[in-house]
Design an enzyme around this catalytic site. Structure first.
Site, PDB file in Angstrom:
ATOM      1  N   HIS A  17       0.829  -1.213   0.000  1.00 50.76           N
ATOM      2  CA  HIS A  17       0.000   0.000   0.000  1.00 50.76           C
ATOM      3  C   HIS A  17       0.856   1.252   0.000  1.00 50.76           C
ATOM      4  O   HIS A  17       1.930   1.283   0.601  1.00 50.76           O
ATOM      5  CB  HIS A  17      -0.963   0.012   1.188  1.00 50.76           C
ATOM      6  CG  HIS A  17      -0.321  -0.037   2.545  1.00 50.76           C
ATOM      7  ND1 HIS A  17       0.033   1.096   3.230  1.00 50.76           N
ATOM      8  CD2 HIS A  17       0.017  -1.070   3.340  1.00 50.76           C
ATOM      9  CE1 HIS A  17       0.555   0.761   4.400  1.00 50.76           C
ATOM     10  NE2 HIS A  17       0.566  -0.559   4.500  1.00 50.76           N
ATOM     11  N   ASP A  66      -0.635   4.233   0.937  1.00 52.73           N
ATOM     12  CA  ASP A  66      -1.160   5.165   1.938  1.00 52.73           C
ATOM     13  C   ASP A  66      -0.425   5.003   3.264  1.00 52.73           C
ATOM     14  O   ASP A  66       0.124   3.945   3.559  1.00 52.73           O
ATOM     15  CB  ASP A  66      -2.678   4.999   2.127  1.00 52.73           C
ATOM     16  CG  ASP A  66      -3.095   3.606   2.562  1.00 52.73           C
ATOM     17  OD1 ASP A  66      -2.426   2.636   2.164  1.00 52.73           O
ATOM     18  OD2 ASP A  66      -4.079   3.474   3.309  1.00 52.73           O
ATOM     19  N   ASP A 126       6.310   1.580   7.060  1.00 55.03           N
ATOM     20  CA  ASP A 126       4.973   1.024   6.759  1.00 55.03           C
ATOM     21  C   ASP A 126       4.313   1.846   5.658  1.00 55.03           C
ATOM     22  O   ASP A 126       3.632   2.806   5.949  1.00 55.03           O
ATOM     23  CB  ASP A 126       4.144   1.036   8.037  1.00 55.03           C
ATOM     24  CG  ASP A 126       2.803   0.366   7.864  1.00 55.03           C
ATOM     25  OD1 ASP A 126       2.555  -0.247   6.823  1.00 55.03           O
ATOM     26  OD2 ASP A 126       1.980   0.460   8.795  1.00 55.03           O
ATOM     27  N   GLU A 138      -5.183   0.834   2.737  1.00 52.96           N
ATOM     28  CA  GLU A 138      -4.898  -0.229   3.703  1.00 52.96           C
ATOM     29  C   GLU A 138      -5.048   0.291   5.119  1.00 52.96           C
ATOM     30  O   GLU A 138      -5.513  -0.406   6.003  1.00 52.96           O
ATOM     31  CB  GLU A 138      -3.483  -0.769   3.494  1.00 52.96           C
ATOM     32  CG  GLU A 138      -3.266  -2.163   4.097  1.00 52.96           C
ATOM     33  CD  GLU A 138      -2.870  -2.129   5.561  1.00 52.96           C
ATOM     34  OE1 GLU A 138      -2.998  -3.178   6.231  1.00 52.96           O
ATOM     35  OE2 GLU A 138      -2.424  -1.086   6.063  1.00 52.96           O
ATOM     36  N   GLU A 139      -4.638   1.545   5.338  1.00 52.10           N
ATOM     37  CA  GLU A 139      -4.635   2.095   6.697  1.00 52.10           C
ATOM     38  C   GLU A 139      -6.011   2.631   7.103  1.00 52.10           C
ATOM     39  O   GLU A 139      -6.248   2.875   8.275  1.00 52.10           O
ATOM     40  CB  GLU A 139      -3.599   3.235   6.805  1.00 52.10           C
ATOM     41  CG  GLU A 139      -2.169   2.827   6.462  1.00 52.10           C
ATOM     42  CD  GLU A 139      -1.540   1.933   7.524  1.00 52.10           C
ATOM     43  OE1 GLU A 139      -2.248   1.514   8.453  1.00 52.10           O
ATOM     44  OE2 GLU A 139      -0.338   1.653   7.402  1.00 52.10           O
ATOM     45  N   GLU A 152       4.512  -5.840   3.965  1.00 49.89           N
ATOM     46  CA  GLU A 152       4.245  -5.215   5.271  1.00 49.89           C
ATOM     47  C   GLU A 152       5.432  -5.443   6.209  1.00 49.89           C
ATOM     48  O   GLU A 152       6.095  -6.478   6.133  1.00 49.89           O
ATOM     49  CB  GLU A 152       2.988  -5.843   5.902  1.00 49.89           C
ATOM     50  CG  GLU A 152       1.690  -5.450   5.234  1.00 49.89           C
ATOM     51  CD  GLU A 152       1.269  -4.015   5.536  1.00 49.89           C
ATOM     52  OE1 GLU A 152       1.977  -3.315   6.283  1.00 49.89           O
ATOM     53  OE2 GLU A 152       0.230  -3.605   4.985  1.00 49.89           O
ATOM     54  N   HIS A 172       3.573   3.683  12.588  1.00 51.39           N
ATOM     55  CA  HIS A 172       2.453   4.486  13.085  1.00 51.39           C
ATOM     56  C   HIS A 172       2.878   5.446  14.206  1.00 51.39           C
ATOM     57  O   HIS A 172       2.050   6.170  14.753  1.00 51.39           O
ATOM     58  CB  HIS A 172       1.265   3.621  13.555  1.00 51.39           C
ATOM     59  CG  HIS A 172       0.612   2.843  12.437  1.00 51.39           C
ATOM     60  ND1 HIS A 172      -0.705   2.440  12.472  1.00 51.39           N
ATOM     61  CD2 HIS A 172       1.095   2.379  11.264  1.00 51.39           C
ATOM     62  CE1 HIS A 172      -1.002   1.768  11.369  1.00 51.39           C
ATOM     63  NE2 HIS A 172       0.081   1.716  10.625  1.00 51.39           N
TER      64      HIS A 172
END
Ligand SMILES: [Zn+2]
Length: 384
Positions: A75, A77, A108, A142-143, A171, A357
């Site tokens: 991903h 995003d 990520d 995805e997030e 990932e 994150h």
């Protein structure tokens, strides 16, 4: 800065990672990342297909028509930066310090994407004719809600009979050192939203009221006491957790008329969501309680069977690190939950996840370069 460090920063994977971090692709905005990736893939002979759904940008790129199909997935995003004051540098201005690159999405999972693209460029430069096909499935969802991303692309592919045999998801699977862990499955996730109805009343006259807290308390203690399973060779035991519980009007002499709760199961392959729901309803129905329960399934558990893909990924890691990776099904859900049901073998291999994150998200430059060689080796071991 030493000469080696300069070379590392000049590595194509690091240059691509830098360019990707500079695009502030806060979910579900792709911010031009996929266009940049598609341009690189087109130059390699991939047929690139944009598959937008709603606000979400998806890319399906494929090179070759034959089987088997090896697909890299990921991903573009990222989650928002969060506490800006907590960042020592601008989250979307990558900065290199002591061999580490800082920026939102660095771990990520823009480093996974950069490593995939450069691995493909290197591999195809050396082996322009390969057996089977190579594909990429990239989403910008995805997030966030994860409804218009990988799920929709897989539905589209399945509807037109396009099959993916093997999928490597980039990932951040690693825990302490690159390649210490690969994920070969994920637990299922099922959430319940509960409402228990009663009758509000004066605390001194309980006979005239019906307190939903009193009704729910024994059910809750049973839910906590149940051993749902003991896990199995591949999965830890299924866990039940209450995440929210509310009742009461905030007044000391009033008992509430309603209780709401939210809970979540992270479950192993010993269960599927239908059986789990039925078991919970049986338990509630055995009590005298007026309740309503709404369910949300985030994904059924999946487990990739031993075979060529797991072997290839393990070998690629071991050759680079000197140590076979641990095969795990831990962590939260991933987009693997949307890919595996099509009968695709899914393995996740990516950088260290310690900073994902968080503020000051980062990845080691050495790791991105090593990950590029691992992906390239997986291509060799599956397609040559
Ligand atoms: Zn991710």
């Amino acid at each position: 800065m030493t000469a080696t460090a300069k070379n590392e920063i000049g590595h194509p994977s690091i240059r691509l990672l830098d360019a990707l971090i500079r695009r502030p692709s806060v979910t579900p905005d792709d911010a031009g990342c996929q266009d940049m990736i598609a341009a690189r893939l087109s130059a390699l002979g991939f047929h690139c297909e944009s598959m937008p759904f709603g606000e979400v940008t998806n890319l399906w790129a494929r090179r070759g028509d034959s089987s088997p199909v090896l697909c890299f997935a990921g991903h573009t995003d990222v989650v928002p930066p969060g506490d800006e004051a907590g960042w020592q540098t601008d989250p979307f201005e990558p900065v290199v310090r002591d061999g580490i690159i800082y920026g939102r999405g660095s771990a990520d999972m823009k480093s996974g994407l950069a490593a995939m693209i450069v691995a493909l460029e290197e591999f195809l430069d050396e082996h322009p004719e390969t057996a089977g096909s190579i594909a990429l499935l990239i989403t910008s969802d995805e997030e966030g809600r994860a409804r218009d991303g990988t799920l929709k692309v897989m539905e589209t592919l399945t509807a037109r009979g396009e099959r993916v045999d093997w999928c490597v998801l980039g990932e951040p699977s690693s825990e302490v050192a690159l390649g210490d862990i690969i994920r070969i499955g994920r637990r299922g996730s099922l959430s319940g939203m509960l409402t228990v109805s009663g009758v509000q009343g004066h605390v001194a006259y309980p006979q005239l009221a019906d307190n939903p807290i009193r009704r729910f308390a024994p059910v809750l203690s049973e839910l906590h006491a149940i051993e749902w399973d003991r896990g199995n060779d591949s999965f830890p035991p299924t866990s039940f957790q209450v995440v929210d519980l509310q009742a009461g009007i905030g007044f000391p002499n009033v008992t509430p008329g309603e209780l709401t709760a939210r809970f979540n199961f992270r479950y192993s392959t010993e269960w599927d969501h239908e059986r789990l729901k039925n078991r919970v309803h049986e338990l509630f129905d055995a009590h005298d309680i007026d309740y309503e329960l709404k369910w949300h399934l985030s994904g059924e558990p999946f487990l990739t069977s031993p075979g060529r893909l797991i072997d290839a990924v393990s070998q690629a890691v071991e050759e680079k690190t000197g140590k076979a990776p641990r095969q795990s099904t831990g962590g939260g859900t991933s987009d693997g939950r949307f890919i595996a049901p099509a009968g695709t073998a899914v393995v996740e291999l990516g950088p260290v996840n310690a900073s994902i994150h968080k503020v000051n998200e980062h990845v080691r430059i050495d790791d991105v370069i090593a990950l590029t060689s691992m992906y390239r080796r997986i291509l060799e071991l599956t397609l040559l």
